[in-house]
Design a protein around this motif. Structure first.
Motif, PDB file in Angstrom:
ATOM      1  N   ARG B 100       0.847  -1.181   0.000  1.00 12.75           N
ATOM      2  CA  ARG B 100       0.000   0.000   0.000  1.00 12.75           C
ATOM      3  C   ARG B 100       0.883   1.231   0.000  1.00 12.75           C
ATOM      4  N   VAL B 101       0.434   2.227  -0.711  1.00 17.00           N
ATOM      5  CA  VAL B 101       1.187   3.484  -0.738  1.00 17.00           C
ATOM      6  C   VAL B 101       0.215   4.640  -0.601  1.00 17.00           C
ATOM      7  N   SER B 102       0.795   5.803  -0.424  1.00 23.80           N
ATOM      8  CA  SER B 102      -0.065   6.970  -0.261  1.00 23.80           C
ATOM      9  C   SER B 102      -0.439   7.521  -1.624  1.00 23.80           C
ATOM     10  N   SER B 103      -1.291   8.507  -1.596  1.00 24.34           N
ATOM     11  CA  SER B 103      -1.865   8.952  -2.856  1.00 24.34           C
ATOM     12  C   SER B 103      -0.909   9.727  -3.731  1.00 24.34           C
ATOM     13  N   ASN B 104       0.217  10.111  -3.193  1.00 26.05           N
ATOM     14  CA  ASN B 104       1.152  10.831  -4.070  1.00 26.05           C
ATOM     15  C   ASN B 104       2.206   9.900  -4.640  1.00 26.05           C
ATOM     16  N   ALA B 105       1.853   8.666  -4.698  1.00 21.36           N
ATOM     17  CA  ALA B 105       2.823   7.699  -5.194  1.00 21.36           C
ATOM     18  C   ALA B 105       3.240   8.001  -6.620  1.00 21.36           C
ATOM     19  N   LEU B 106       2.297   8.453  -7.406  1.00 25.06           N
ATOM     20  CA  LEU B 106       2.626   8.711  -8.810  1.00 25.06           C
ATOM     21  C   LEU B 106       3.689   9.790  -8.923  1.00 25.06           C
ATOM     22  N   ARG B 107       3.499  10.828  -8.178  1.00 24.75           N
ATOM     23  CA  ARG B 107       4.505  11.890  -8.221  1.00 24.75           C
ATOM     24  C   ARG B 107       5.839  11.388  -7.712  1.00 24.75           C
ATOM     25  N   PHE B 108       5.751  10.557  -6.726  1.00 18.09           N
ATOM     26  CA  PHE B 108       6.990  10.012  -6.184  1.00 18.09           C
ATOM     27  C   PHE B 108       7.741   9.234  -7.242  1.00 18.09           C
ATOM     28  N   PHE B 109       7.019   8.427  -7.944  1.00 14.66           N
ATOM     29  CA  PHE B 109       7.699   7.635  -8.956  1.00 14.66           C
ATOM     30  C   PHE B 109       8.184   8.484 -10.117  1.00 14.66           C
ATOM     31  N   TYR B 110       7.410   9.479 -10.431  1.00 18.13           N
ATOM     32  CA  TYR B 110       7.907  10.401 -11.458  1.00 18.13           C
ATOM     33  C   TYR B 110       9.213  11.027 -10.988  1.00 18.13           C
ATOM     34  N   ALA B 111       9.222  11.366  -9.733  1.00 17.42           N
ATOM     35  CA  ALA B 111      10.429  11.996  -9.197  1.00 17.42           C
ATOM     36  C   ALA B 111      11.600  11.039  -9.239  1.00 17.42           C
TER      37      ALA B 111
END
Lengths: 506, 226
Positions: B100-111
């Motif tokens: 499980r991850v938090s909702s900003n996971a996408l940004r994290f992965f982009y980063a």
């Protein structure tokens, strides 16, 4: 009489023989034997044999066996089996083979079954026992028949046909089958490898309206170049620069800055529009100017105070810097949201230095929280949100330090790079030693100058001569690729710097 | 002493079923599993880190949109079992780690440098059943998303077909059990669909219509033992 007996016997034998048809029985038995052997061999040798086939064959064999046994039984009652060849070998076995008595296990089983069946009714007269057993048998028979019916109906529905015949399975017509096949391939490849799901280039622009679950998740600029094909084009392989919303590729920004800056960039810092003052305050106290004289150090804590005091002063100066800064690059006004911030980080990187110039030159960028709230917060963002502040300044938001950074306009890049690595500078640096150990003195002196200027905001004039300041390490400014940047006279390039350059008091 | 982390794997088979028979399949699964179905609406984003230097990795972000609050999971689906061992098992055995991850996971992965390769939306339902291992059967319609993140405009990739996946978790030592459980369970579904390793096409099952018909019937039999 003797002659009649054998005659009679012969006649009997003839008749019996015909009746018995022993030859026939023998042949049938032999056939059965062969069939069983064949099936066994088939089963043993062939791994892919189907149970259905084997079972059907066995059932045929079974039926014939039962028939033979029945036939024999009909006539065997009249006869007694008399073993012909009794010898030592089989004398013990023969009785067992010939006995019609059940084997002990079978006998036990039978008695127990009998007990079970006759459990309730063994006390009753035999007739009633018989009746009860009959009714039970009938009930079971009807159950079996019904089950059989259900099964056959189900078989019809399922198209399985009768037990022994697989039945006619409806074939899909070829066209339909190929269509379905195509669709299936499409679906499977889409799920497993994403084929057919790749967006054409024109659809790749970031969406204007995001679905709710992605609102937090996607920065406005994220979508742009977030596709693998874009990798080759523009994105410099700059690992540190990938910290921020790297999806946004800055197509022309000098990556130099970015490469150095970013360390903390990605860390979301509480960069709200708090204005410069707060961070300034935070930074102020721990910030120690290594080379500053004690009076300056004492003045340090007063910085916020002085900052505020000099606000109008600095606002004056800021106008120019803003012009200066704006001339260089566009700086987005609002810094409230990290999203926007990060999205524009790339853009800001370049202006960052100019921006910091701006701020630092005024020496009170923080104070201009009002006048330049955006700028101030921007720089904060740049610095703090990167988290580099934490790294570089040892966890202190030594904002003021950087702000006081009297960076010559001509070396915008250096600002950022210089600001951060100076960990010793900000964090309770006890003395000049830390600074000198850190970076080139160029940074040192610049900082010193800015610091001095900052603490003496009333000194509106700039000290054009850097020469006062020991520039021993200027040449060591290898970090930024701009040697001797500090040597350039500030005044000529940054008339906006309201900071006075003072030689670091020793 | 620290035990080495046992790799978690997923054993999975896939099949297709015509959309018209999905309801019948649901009835069948309901009967087999005995629990309520779990609705699925998952926005799946596949992120690849396209490093030109060599190793690239991919990561799937799954956002479950069924609950009031979106639930984000990151799944790393790795390489599959290969070679002789894989030929013997009837399911695909591959590494899988979910978290499980938090909702900003996408940004994290982009980063981190990941880029979006493709995204899709799965809408359907799933059943869970415990047969020595916890088997999950999901029946979903796979939608492609025409514009970036435009979920509301998603259209099915194949309107007439839906995807059925039967999967079970296992470790690298116990995957045989899981595969066996999946195989035996798959036999129950044989009248309606065939299941195979992902990538192997099966076609539709000819008995599907008949089976579906009987499943959807309201029980015309008068009782087995009247």
């Amino acid at each position: 009489m003797g002659g009649a007996a054998p005659q009679l016997n012969a006649g009997l034998q003839q008749q019996l023989q015909q009746q018995l048809n022993l030859e026939d029985v023998r042949n049938r038995a032999m056939d059965l034997f062969k069939a069983i052997t064949r099936i066994r061999e088939q089963l043993e040798g062939n791994a892919n044999v189907k149970w259905q086939d084997v079972l059907s064959q066995f059932s045929v064999v079974n039926v014939s066996l039962v028939k033979i046994v029945d036939d024999i039984k009909k006539v065997s009652k009249a006869f007694v089996i008399y073993p012909k060849n009794v010898n030592q070998e089989n004398s013990t076995k023969l009785p067992v083979m010939l006995s019609s008595k059940l084997l002990p296990e079978m006998e036990l089983e039978e008695t127990s079954r009998r007990q079970q069946i006759l459990q309730g009714i063994s006390s009753l007269p035999v007739q009633i026992q018989v009746e009860k057993l009959k009714s039970r048998i009938d009930a079971i028979a009807t159950a079996c028949n019904n089950a059989e019916k259900c099964i056959s109906e189900a078989r019809k529905v399922y198209g399985l046909g009768a037990r022994h015949n697989p039945g006619i399975i409806p074939q899909l017509d070829k066209l339909q089958a190929t269509k379905i096949d195509e669709q299936e391939k499409l679906l499977r490849s889409a799920v497993n490898s994403g084929e057919g799901l790749w967006l054409p280039v024109d659809q790749r622009s970031p969406p204007t309206v995001l679905p709710p679950h992605l609102e937090l998740g996607v920065a406005p600029g994220d979508g742009e170049t977030s596709f693998p094909e874009a990798i080759g084009n523009v994105y410099p392989r700059n690992p540190p620069s990938s910290l921020s919303s790297t999806a946004v590729i800055n197509t022309g920004a000098p990556q130099l800055v970015s490469s150095v800056q970013p360390s903390g960039r990605s860390a979301p810092s509480p960069m709200t529009a708090t204005g410069g003052v707060s961070t300034d305050n935070r930074a102020a106290s721990p910030m120690q100017y290594t080379n500053s004289p004690s009076p300056q150090q004492q003045q340090r804590p007063k910085m916020p105070h002085t900052l505020q005091q000099s606000q109008p002063y600095s606002s004056q100066q800021l106008r120019a810097p803003s012009a200066y800064a704006n001339a260089q690059t566009h700086i987005p006004p609002s810094q409230e949201q990290q999203n926007q911030l990060q999205a524009k980080f790339q853009q800001e990187r370049q202006p960052y230095h100019s921006f910091t110039n701006r701020q630092f030159s005024s020496g009170s960028a923080q104070q201009h929280g009002i006048a330049q709230n955006t700028q101030g917060s921007q720089s904060k963002h740049h610095l703090a949100s990167a988290g580099n502040l934490a790294n570089i300044y040892g966890g202190n938001q030594n904002f003021a330090t950087s702000q006081m950074y009297n960076v010559p306009a001509g070396y915008p890049r250096n600002v950022s790079s210089q600001v951060f690595p100076e960990s010793g500078y900000n964090v309770g640096a006890s003395g000049g030693s830390q600074i000198s150990s850190n970076l080139g003195a160029s940074q040192q002196h610049v900082r010193q100058a800015s610091y001095n200027a900052f603490s003496n905001p009333q000194l509106a004039q700039q000290n054009p001569s850097i020469t006062n300041i020991p520039l021993g390490n200027l040449t060591q400014n290898t970090l930024h690729g701009q040697p001797n940047y500090g040597i350039a006279p500030n005044s000529t390039q940054n008339p906006n710097y309201g900071q006075q350059r003072q030689p670091p008091p020793q | 002493m620290m035990k080495p982390k046992v790799e978690s794997k997923e054993c999975i088979v896939q099949g297709i079923i015509e959309t018209q028979h999905v309801e019948a399949l649901e009835v069948l699964l309901q009967g087999l599993c005995g629990v309520q179905k779990e609705k699925l609406k998952v926005h799946e984003l596949l992120l690849k880190s396209g490093s030109n230097l060599g190793t690239s990795s991919e990561v799937r972000l799954l956002c479950s949109l069924e609950q009031p609050e979106p639930v984000w999971t990151v799944a790393h689906i790795g390489g599959a079992l290969k070679g002789a061992a894989s030929d013997q098992v009837s399911a695909l055995v591959r590494n899988r780690e979910d978290s499980r991850v938090s909702s900003n996971a996408l940004r994290f992965f982009y980063a981190l440098g990941y880029k979006l390769d493709h995204e899709l939306l799965r809408v359907g339902f799933a059943f869970h059943i415990q047969r020595t291992v916890r088997i999950t059967v999901s029946v979903t319609s796979v939608h492609k998303i025409p514009k970036l993140h435009a979920i509301d405009e998603a259209v099915p990739v194949t309107p007439g077909l839906q995807l059925v996946e039967v999967s079970a978790p296992s470790t690298s030592d116990t995957y045989h059990e899981a595969v066996a459980a999946i195989s035996s369970f798959s036999e129950f579904l044989a009248p309606l669909l065939h299941l195979s390793k992902p990538g192997v096409t099966t076609g539709v099952v000819s008995t599907a219509s008949g089976a579906a018909g009987s499943l959807m019937s309201r029980g015309s039999s008068k009782g087995a033992l009247s």
